[in-house]
Design a protein around this motif. Structure first.
Motif, PDB file in Angstrom:
ATOM      1  N   ALA A  16       0.860  -1.176   0.000  1.00  0.00           N
ATOM      2  CA  ALA A  16       0.000   0.000   0.000  1.00  0.00           C
ATOM      3  C   ALA A  16       0.899   1.229   0.000  1.00  0.00           C
ATOM      4  O   ALA A  16       1.971   1.227   0.620  1.00  0.00           O
ATOM      5  N   VAL A  17       0.465   2.254  -0.702  1.00  0.00           N
ATOM      6  CA  VAL A  17       1.185   3.530  -0.718  1.00  0.00           C
ATOM      7  C   VAL A  17       0.192   4.600  -0.306  1.00  0.00           C
ATOM      8  O   VAL A  17      -0.875   4.730  -0.909  1.00  0.00           O
ATOM      9  N   VAL A  18       0.539   5.337   0.742  1.00  0.00           N
ATOM     10  CA  VAL A  18      -0.282   6.456   1.197  1.00  0.00           C
ATOM     11  C   VAL A  18       0.418   7.729   0.739  1.00  0.00           C
ATOM     12  O   VAL A  18       1.593   7.937   1.053  1.00  0.00           O
ATOM     13  N   VAL A  19      -0.303   8.567  -0.018  1.00  0.00           N
ATOM     14  CA  VAL A  19       0.303   9.751  -0.618  1.00  0.00           C
ATOM     15  C   VAL A  19      -0.484  10.999  -0.224  1.00  0.00           C
ATOM     16  O   VAL A  19      -1.711  11.034  -0.356  1.00  0.00           O
ATOM     17  N   GLU A  28       3.407  13.676  -6.364  1.00  0.00           N
ATOM     18  CA  GLU A  28       3.141  12.868  -7.561  1.00  0.00           C
ATOM     19  C   GLU A  28       4.443  12.320  -8.139  1.00  0.00           C
ATOM     20  O   GLU A  28       4.484  11.181  -8.620  1.00  0.00           O
ATOM     21  N   ALA A  29       5.505  13.097  -8.090  1.00  0.00           N
ATOM     22  CA  ALA A  29       6.816  12.621  -8.547  1.00  0.00           C
ATOM     23  C   ALA A  29       7.353  11.538  -7.611  1.00  0.00           C
ATOM     24  O   ALA A  29       7.955  10.559  -8.063  1.00  0.00           O
ATOM     25  N   LEU A  30       7.136  11.694  -6.302  1.00  0.00           N
ATOM     26  CA  LEU A  30       7.547  10.655  -5.351  1.00  0.00           C
ATOM     27  C   LEU A  30       6.805   9.349  -5.631  1.00  0.00           C
ATOM     28  O   LEU A  30       7.401   8.267  -5.624  1.00  0.00           O
ATOM     29  N   LEU A  31       5.505   9.457  -5.894  1.00  0.00           N
ATOM     30  CA  LEU A  31       4.717   8.265  -6.201  1.00  0.00           C
ATOM     31  C   LEU A  31       5.216   7.597  -7.474  1.00  0.00           C
ATOM     32  O   LEU A  31       5.352   6.368  -7.522  1.00  0.00           O
ATOM     33  N   ALA A  32       5.508   8.368  -8.501  1.00  0.00           N
ATOM     34  CA  ALA A  32       6.020   7.790  -9.750  1.00  0.00           C
ATOM     35  C   ALA A  32       7.332   7.048  -9.499  1.00  0.00           C
ATOM     36  O   ALA A  32       7.534   5.936 -10.003  1.00  0.00           O
ATOM     37  N   GLY A  33       8.222   7.633  -8.705  1.00  0.00           N
ATOM     38  CA  GLY A  33       9.485   6.969  -8.375  1.00  0.00           C
ATOM     39  C   GLY A  33       9.272   5.710  -7.570  1.00  0.00           C
ATOM     40  O   GLY A  33       9.937   4.688  -7.782  1.00  0.00           O
ATOM     41  N   CYS A  34       8.336   5.752  -6.646  1.00  0.00           N
ATOM     42  CA  CYS A  34       8.015   4.594  -5.816  1.00  0.00           C
ATOM     43  C   CYS A  34       7.493   3.438  -6.668  1.00  0.00           C
ATOM     44  O   CYS A  34       7.965   2.307  -6.559  1.00  0.00           O
ATOM     45  N   LEU A  35       6.516   3.735  -7.505  1.00  0.00           N
ATOM     46  CA  LEU A  35       5.923   2.687  -8.344  1.00  0.00           C
ATOM     47  C   LEU A  35       6.934   2.117  -9.326  1.00  0.00           C
ATOM     48  O   LEU A  35       6.970   0.896  -9.559  1.00  0.00           O
ATOM     49  N   ASP A  36       7.785   2.965  -9.879  1.00  0.00           N
ATOM     50  CA  ASP A  36       8.826   2.502 -10.789  1.00  0.00           C
ATOM     51  C   ASP A  36       9.781   1.543 -10.069  1.00  0.00           C
ATOM     52  O   ASP A  36      10.133   0.483 -10.597  1.00  0.00           O
ATOM     53  N   SER A  37      10.173   1.896  -8.871  1.00  0.00           N
ATOM     54  CA  SER A  37      11.092   1.054  -8.103  1.00  0.00           C
ATOM     55  C   SER A  37      10.447  -0.288  -7.744  1.00  0.00           C
ATOM     56  O   SER A  37      11.089  -1.341  -7.831  1.00  0.00           O
ATOM     57  N   ARG A  47      -0.469  -5.594  -7.548  1.00  0.00           N
ATOM     58  CA  ARG A  47      -0.192  -5.884  -6.131  1.00  0.00           C
ATOM     59  C   ARG A  47       0.022  -4.607  -5.316  1.00  0.00           C
ATOM     60  O   ARG A  47       0.495  -4.660  -4.189  1.00  0.00           O
ATOM     61  N   VAL A  48      -0.358  -3.460  -5.890  1.00  0.00           N
ATOM     62  CA  VAL A  48      -0.155  -2.175  -5.219  1.00  0.00           C
ATOM     63  C   VAL A  48      -1.481  -1.428  -5.144  1.00  0.00           C
ATOM     64  O   VAL A  48      -2.205  -1.338  -6.135  1.00  0.00           O
ATOM     65  N   ASP A  49      -1.792  -0.901  -3.963  1.00  0.00           N
ATOM     66  CA  ASP A  49      -2.945  -0.036  -3.770  1.00  0.00           C
ATOM     67  C   ASP A  49      -2.435   1.330  -3.320  1.00  0.00           C
ATOM     68  O   ASP A  49      -1.501   1.407  -2.521  1.00  0.00           O
ATOM     69  N   VAL A  50      -3.047   2.392  -3.842  1.00  0.00           N
ATOM     70  CA  VAL A  50      -2.640   3.759  -3.507  1.00  0.00           C
ATOM     71  C   VAL A  50      -3.810   4.467  -2.828  1.00  0.00           C
ATOM     72  O   VAL A  50      -4.932   4.426  -3.331  1.00  0.00           O
ATOM     73  N   ALA A  51      -3.519   5.080  -1.679  1.00  0.00           N
ATOM     74  CA  ALA A  51      -4.531   5.864  -0.959  1.00  0.00           C
ATOM     75  C   ALA A  51      -4.052   7.311  -0.879  1.00  0.00           C
ATOM     76  O   ALA A  51      -2.936   7.574  -0.424  1.00  0.00           O
ATOM     77  N   ALA A  67      -2.219  -0.926   7.375  1.00  0.00           N
ATOM     78  CA  ALA A  67      -1.292  -1.917   7.935  1.00  0.00           C
ATOM     79  C   ALA A  67      -2.028  -2.935   8.804  1.00  0.00           C
ATOM     80  O   ALA A  67      -1.720  -4.127   8.772  1.00  0.00           O
ATOM     81  N   GLU A  68      -3.006  -2.470   9.551  1.00  0.00           N
ATOM     82  CA  GLU A  68      -3.713  -3.363  10.475  1.00  0.00           C
ATOM     83  C   GLU A  68      -4.714  -4.286   9.787  1.00  0.00           C
ATOM     84  O   GLU A  68      -5.231  -5.204  10.415  1.00  0.00           O
ATOM     85  N   THR A  69      -4.964  -4.084   8.495  1.00  0.00           N
ATOM     86  CA  THR A  69      -5.865  -4.997   7.787  1.00  0.00           C
ATOM     87  C   THR A  69      -5.241  -6.372   7.627  1.00  0.00           C
ATOM     88  O   THR A  69      -5.945  -7.350   7.405  1.00  0.00           O
ATOM     89  N   GLY A  70      -3.909  -6.443   7.685  1.00  0.00           N
ATOM     90  CA  GLY A  70      -3.229  -7.713   7.449  1.00  0.00           C
ATOM     91  C   GLY A  70      -3.122  -8.040   5.970  1.00  0.00           C
ATOM     92  O   GLY A  70      -2.599  -9.090   5.596  1.00  0.00           O
ATOM     93  N   ARG A  71      -3.583  -7.162   5.138  1.00  0.00           N
ATOM     94  CA  ARG A  71      -3.592  -7.400   3.686  1.00  0.00           C
ATOM     95  C   ARG A  71      -2.261  -7.056   3.024  1.00  0.00           C
ATOM     96  O   ARG A  71      -1.968  -7.513   1.930  1.00  0.00           O
ATOM     97  N   TYR A  72      -1.448  -6.219   3.686  1.00  0.00           N
ATOM     98  CA  TYR A  72      -0.252  -5.676   3.043  1.00  0.00           C
ATOM     99  C   TYR A  72       1.029  -6.148   3.715  1.00  0.00           C
ATOM    100  O   TYR A  72       1.122  -6.220   4.929  1.00  0.00           O
ATOM    101  N   ALA A  73       2.023  -6.429   2.874  1.00  0.00           N
ATOM    102  CA  ALA A  73       3.357  -6.772   3.372  1.00  0.00           C
ATOM    103  C   ALA A  73       4.052  -5.527   3.906  1.00  0.00           C
ATOM    104  O   ALA A  73       4.868  -5.596   4.819  1.00  0.00           O
TER     105      ALA A  73
END
Length: 165
Positions: A16-19, A28-37, A47-51, A67-73
């Motif tokens: 999960a990515v919280v932005v 938005e540039a940080l998110l692009a770098g994150c997703l690229d990596s 396998r990625v969800d963005v909030a 994090a507490e959902t248990g759904r995400y590594a």
């Protein structure tokens, strides 16, 4: 002696990515770098969800909930707090950092602090990919390493438990 280390091999699980929307030109540039990596290290977009949250101050609550959902590594937190003329910066940056830390400790899931705290817009843009690499990509690498490290520790603990029986 046992040494535990994470690596950058393709990690298991969802991310999960919280932005923060505030300072969107930077986040938005940080998110692009994150997703690229993440993609470069074997994590498909499916396998990625963005909030999206209003600002960096709101990141910890949503990070904890995810994090507490248990759904995400791992949960990766991206934001940008730029110093202004008032003490607002200190409060927002400090609470965001403390809240992200607490979210990870409570959920026992890596919650990664990828919130820029800079003196100027120029510094923020530089850290979001303009000159000095992309801190969003670095946050993704930290998440991958932590997921793999926790996996190794848990696997080793399971092996030791079997031996004790």
């Amino acid at each position: 002696m046992t040494i535990f280390e994470g690596d950058f091999s393709p990690p298991p699980g969802r991310f999960a990515v919280v932005v923060a929307r505030f300072n969107a030109m930077v986040t938005e540039a940080l998110l692009a770098g994150c997703l690229d990596s993440l993609r470069r290290h074997g994590v498909d977009d499916s396998r990625v969800d963005v909030a999206w949250v209003p600002g960096s101050f709101e990141i910890p609550l949503i990070a904890r909930e995810l994090a507490e959902t248990g759904r995400y590594a791992s949960v990766i937190c991206l934001g940008c707090v730029i110093r202004g003329e008032t003490g607002h910066y200190d409060h927002v940056a400090g609470q965001a950092a403390g809240g992200v830390l607490q979210a990870g400790l409570n959920a026992k899931v890596p919650v990664i602090f990828g919130v820029l705290t800079t003196e100027s817009v120029e510094q923020a843009l530089n850290r979001a990919g303009l000159k000095l690499g992309n801190k969003g990509g670095e946050a993704a690498l930290a998440a991958i390493e932590m997921v793999n490290l926790l996996g190794r520790i848990k696997a080793d603990a399971g092996s030791i438990e079997k031996l004790a029986r």
